[in-house]
Design a protein around this motif. Structure first.
Motif, PDB file in Angstrom:
ATOM      1  N   ALA A 116       4.478   2.118 -32.661  1.00 50.47           N
ATOM      2  CA  ALA A 116       3.542   3.096 -32.606  1.00 50.47           C
ATOM      3  C   ALA A 116       2.246   2.522 -33.590  1.00 50.47           C
ATOM      4  O   ALA A 116       2.759   1.919 -34.347  1.00 50.47           O
ATOM      5  CB  ALA A 116       3.806   4.393 -32.627  1.00 50.47           C
ATOM      6  N   GLN A 117       1.225   2.525 -32.760  1.00 46.24           N
ATOM      7  CA  GLN A 117       0.071   1.987 -33.776  1.00 46.24           C
ATOM      8  C   GLN A 117      -0.309   2.278 -34.920  1.00 46.24           C
ATOM      9  O   GLN A 117      -0.598   1.834 -35.666  1.00 46.24           O
ATOM     10  CB  GLN A 117      -1.386   2.120 -32.849  1.00 46.24           C
ATOM     11  N   ASP A 138       1.119   1.266 -27.616  1.00 48.49           N
ATOM     12  CA  ASP A 138      -0.453   0.986 -27.361  1.00 48.49           C
ATOM     13  C   ASP A 138      -1.051   0.292 -26.698  1.00 48.49           C
ATOM     14  O   ASP A 138      -2.103   0.156 -25.819  1.00 48.49           O
ATOM     15  CB  ASP A 138      -1.071   2.677 -28.155  1.00 48.49           C
ATOM     16  N   GLU A 139      -1.033  -1.059 -27.457  1.00 47.67           N
ATOM     17  CA  GLU A 139      -2.081  -2.214 -27.652  1.00 47.67           C
ATOM     18  C   GLU A 139      -1.364  -3.344 -26.778  1.00 47.67           C
ATOM     19  O   GLU A 139      -1.930  -4.462 -26.720  1.00 47.67           O
ATOM     20  CB  GLU A 139      -2.578  -3.006 -29.045  1.00 47.67           C
TER      21      GLU A 139
END
Length: 449
Positions: A116-117, A138-139
């Protein structure tokens, strides 16, 4: 701490893997079904095939040799596989335990960590543990993932190449230490003879060849010297040369000399050589305690060269020599008595010194006559000891037009009856009282290559 790869480096890596299709194994278990692998663009004609595993057991089945890269979701639950291996006991977070398990079962594969970021600390720790890079869930998009895969694969290849280079360097250093340790240390304490030697193996990047030499002084004051040459100049010949040298030293210290010693050495050679075609030439000299006389034995080897005070250097008699060791099963090697005189220099050498080519087109060999003439010129210039040997080897190489292909060993013993000597006290008997010619005493004890 590693950081995500810049775009320029990723694109360079992509170009390096141009034309080679890649296979990506995705290991993730998303109960909500929200994670999907983005569509990967074909870069420079390269396609990326994707396999998906829901757990480590399934990943193990899909992890074949054609897999180039693994994308591991660090949120994957820690299963029985990692707990059974004990990784979770000391690995910290479950994600790292899973990563360590993957690294163990796939040591040759590039690994990308997916997290996760907001968990940058875990992502950085994953790279420290062994992942090639990390990505934020997420990216993630197709272009970023495509670059990351290619970068990870190339980085893994570079790491593997660096590891092989490091291992090769360490092996070379270890071999060098071993070979230096196998070179002889002359045992001449108590003698008024001075010693010098030069050794140059014909094998590229080697320190030891098939030539060998040694010098020892026995308790009765006799100085024994020998030089030999095993046919060929590879590692097997070098090993056999070391065996013969150690055997010669042992037999000499045990009191053997002349024909008896050479006959025993031939038995050693016959038992240690790989084939009956292997033979060795040998020259031995035993110098009387007063330094004025010597016994000479030749076993198919070139005769030594002697230079006496006020006289030109010449070869010692060689008509009574015997065959090389290993050629005739019941050969004999007569010992010939030679007069040395009061002040003299005795040079023993292997055929690598005389078989180099000379002349404008390099069609002729230097030969023994050419070597004698060369040494006389250098003696006339005032060269002696290690300087003489250094100049001789350098000129032979120059005449040859480059590096010599055969091993070269040269040994020099000399005596000056006019040298000033003091009688040592009883507690210091046996110590050498002559200062060696070399500027560095250690240099005279172990000749540099």
């Amino acid at each position: 701490m590693p950081v995500p790869v810049p775009q320029q480096r990723a694109e360079a890596a992509a170009e390096a893997s141009h034309g080679a299709d890649l296979t990506l194994l995705v290991i993730e278990d998303d109960p909500a079904g929200t994670f999907t692998v983005p569509e990967l663009p074909a870069a420079a004609g390269t396609k990326v095939r994707i396999r998906t595993a829901r757990n480590l057991t399934e990943a193990g089945r899909l992890l074949t040799d054609d897999v180039d890269c693994i994308l591991l979701d660090l949120a994957l639950p820690t299963g029985s596989e990692t707990r059974a291996s004990g990784a979770g006991d000391a690995a910290g977070p479950d994600g790292l335990a899973t990563l360590q398990h993957v690294l163990r079962i796939a040591p040759g594969h590039a690994v990308l960590a997916l997290t996760a970021q907001d968990d940058t600390a875990l992502a950085a720790e994953a790279v420290r543990v062994g992942a090639q890079d990390y990505l934020f869930r997420d990216e993630l998009d197709g272009r970023l993932l495509s670059r990351a895969i290619r970068y990870a694969v190339e980085r893994k290849r570079a790491d593997a190449a660096q590891l092989r280079l490091t291992e090769s360097t360490l092996r070379a250093q270890e071999n060098a230490r071993l070979e230096r340790g196998l070179l002889p240390t002359p045992l001449l304490e108590g003698s008024d003879l001075r010693f010098a030697a030069r050794y140059r193996p014909g094998r590229s990047r080697a320190l030891l060849g098939g030539d060998f030499y040694d010098t020892v002084r026995t308790p009765d004051g006799t100085v024994h010297a020998m030089i030999g040459d095993v046919c060929g100049h590879g590692p097997d010949e070098a090993a056999l040369g070391v065996e013969l040298r150690i055997a010669w030293r042992t037999l000499t210290l045990a009191g053997l000399c002349g024909d008896e010693l050479l006959s025993t050495l031939q038995q050693v050679l016959e038992h240690e050589r790989e084939s009956e075609e292997i033979f060795a030439t040998l020259c031995t000299v035993d110098i009387a305690p007063d330094g004025r006389r010597a016994g000479l034995c030749l076993a198919g080897h070139p005769a030594p060269l002697i230079a006496r005070q006020g006289r030109a250097a010449h070869l010692l008699p060689y008509e009574d020599g015997g065959p090389a060791l290993g050629l005739l099963p019941r050969a004999r090697w007569p010992r010939r008595q030679v007069e040395l005189g009061g002040t003299w220099s005795l040079m023993m050498y292997t055929d690598g010194l005389i078989e180099g080519r000379v002349g404008p087109v390099g069609t002729q060999r230097l030969g023994q006559d050419g070597m004698v003439a060369m040494i006389n010129r250098q003696l006339a210039e005032g060269l002696a000891g290690e300087d003489l040997l250094e100049a001789a080897v350098a000129q032979v190489r120059e005449l040859n037009g480059g590096e010599l292909t055969d091993d070269v060993a040269v040994l020099l013993l000399d005596r000056d009856q006019n040298a000033v000597r003091r009688r040592p006290p009883d507690g210091e008997r046996g110590r050498s009282v002559l200062r060696p010619r070399a500027a560095n005493p250690a240099k005279a004890q172990r000749p540099p290559l």
